[in-house]
Design an enzyme around this catalytic site. Structure first.
Site, PDB file in Angstrom:
ATOM      1  N   TYR A   1     116.248  32.023  -9.543  1.00 37.64           N
ATOM      2  CA  TYR A   1     117.170  30.996  -9.060  1.00 37.64           C
ATOM      3  C   TYR A   1     118.243  30.705 -10.105  1.00 37.64           C
ATOM      4  O   TYR A   1     119.438  30.678  -9.787  1.00 37.64           O
ATOM      5  CB  TYR A   1     116.412  29.717  -8.724  1.00 37.64           C
TER       6      TYR A   1
ATOM      7  N   GLY B   1     121.275  17.325   1.612  1.00 36.84           N
ATOM      8  CA  GLY B   1     121.343  17.249   0.153  1.00 36.84           C
ATOM      9  C   GLY B   1     122.724  16.905  -0.366  1.00 36.84           C
ATOM     10  O   GLY B   1     123.481  16.137   0.221  1.00 36.84           O
ATOM     11  N   ILE B   2     123.066  17.509  -1.496  1.00 29.24           N
ATOM     12  CA  ILE B   2     124.352  17.247  -2.138  1.00 29.24           C
ATOM     13  C   ILE B   2     125.502  17.636  -1.218  1.00 29.24           C
ATOM     14  O   ILE B   2     126.511  16.924  -1.127  1.00 29.24           O
ATOM     15  CB  ILE B   2     124.437  17.998  -3.475  1.00 29.24           C
ATOM     16  N   GLY B   3     125.367  18.748  -0.515  1.00 25.90           N
ATOM     17  CA  GLY B   3     126.431  19.193   0.380  1.00 25.90           C
ATOM     18  C   GLY B   3     126.768  18.157   1.430  1.00 25.90           C
ATOM     19  O   GLY B   3     127.945  17.974   1.782  1.00 25.90           O
TER      20      GLY B   3
ATOM     21  N   ASN C   1     124.965  20.204   5.599  1.00 26.86           N
ATOM     22  CA  ASN C   1     124.095  19.468   6.519  1.00 26.86           C
ATOM     23  C   ASN C   1     122.923  18.788   5.819  1.00 26.86           C
ATOM     24  O   ASN C   1     122.104  18.151   6.477  1.00 26.86           O
ATOM     25  CB  ASN C   1     123.565  20.408   7.615  1.00 26.86           C
TER      26      ASN C   1
END
Length: 311
Positions: free
Chosen positions: A174, A24-26, A22
């Protein structure tokens, strides 16, 4: 044959799931996959953002078969509900893309008591893959595509402190969560091969993908003229998130892809068309990967190993 990011193969009749689709890159992974005629499921925590993303894809891809299912990777109950909500008999690919990146302390935990970034980026996807196993194995040649990160290159896992309870540093935590994802993706393929499965596991990474270089997709992402101008010099080194999606899309669609491969941008691993990369030594550390797997099974109560049966 050279892979053309602008002429993707058709994929009618297939179903692809993209976590974090939903934004960014996705989002761009989902948008590009939708152009192939496949049914694309966008999974994410926010229903409003999910609906906005699917509406945006439909506006740009006439006839797009795209829908949203709620998914909170930090919540085991949500993972189970999301798999049930897919309501499909087979799944041809899942792109494990969603992620949380915190910039500042304090350390945050999920309701289950796990450090938030490790829980979301790695443990959630580990459990999701286990839950999806029956659907993936029911497809003739499914793919599990795990999204790593440039940040994983310089990190090493502390197997005695996977939850970062000692000396928590957000950027390091991260990076370690993305390294855990990479180790998982490669170990999963080794286990799939040992089980003579037709499912493949592939790892990709987007290189350097910045908002300033990303095309607008209102209301999800709007790039102003000033942002576009400021970002132009950066385009010599990195790219936008639309291009950052290319490695994952190739990992899903390219018939030349083999399991256990790593795909990233072709120019110094930072920008450009996707290519196969050598798997770095610490990514290929089977001893660490096995210990991480054992710990992940204990923490999630699930196991994506085909030899263990469905999670």
């Amino acid at each position: 044959m050279t892979w053309d990011v602008h002429r993707l193969p058709r994929a009618e009749g297939k179903t692809f799931l993209v976590t974090g689709g939903n934004a960014g890159i996705g989002y761009f992974v989902a948008e590009q996959l939708a152009t192939t005629g496949a049914a694309v499921v966008v999974a994410g925590r926010s229903t409003s953002k999910g609906e906005a993303a699917t509406a945006s894809i439909r506006s740009r891809v006439p006839g797009a078969l795209v829908r949203h299912v709620p998914l909170d990777l930090a919540d085991p109950a949500s993972i189970e509900k999301s798999v049930d909500a897919l309501d499909v008999e087979t799944l041809d690919a899942v792109v494990l893309n969603a992620g949380v990146m915190l910039d500042d302390p304090p350390r945050r935990e999920t309701a289950a008591g796990h450090e938030l970034m490790f829980a979301t980026n790695h443990l959630g996807h580990f459990a999701l893959t286990a839950r999806l196993a029956p659907l993936l194995h029911a497809a003739p040649a499914a793919r599990v595509v795990t999204t790593g990160s440039f940040a994983a290159r310089s990190e090493r896992l502390d197997l005695d402190d996977l939850q970062s309870t000692r000396d928590y540093q957000p950027k390091r935590t991260y990076g370690r969560s993305k390294l855990a994802q990479t180790l998982f993706g490669l170990e999963l393929d080794r286990r799939l091969r040992a089980a003579h499965s037709t499912t493949l596991s592939v790892v990709c990474h987007p290189g350097g993908a910045l908002d300033a270089l990303t095309p607008s997709r209102a209301p999800l992402h709007v790039r102003t003229t000033a942002q576009r101008l400021r970002g132009l010099p950066l385009g010599l080194l990195v790219q936008g998130k639309e291009a950052g999606a290319w490695p994952a899309v190739r990992a899903v669609l390219d018939p030349a892809v083999r399991g256990g491969r790593l795909i990233g941008p072709g120019v110094f691993g930072l920008r450009g068309r996707p290519r196969f990369e050598p798997v770095r030594e610490h990514f290929a550390d089977t001893g660490t990967a096995r210990r991480l797997w054992t710990a992940s099974v204990a923490l999630t109560g699930t196991d994506p190993d085909p030899a263990a049966g469905a999670g």
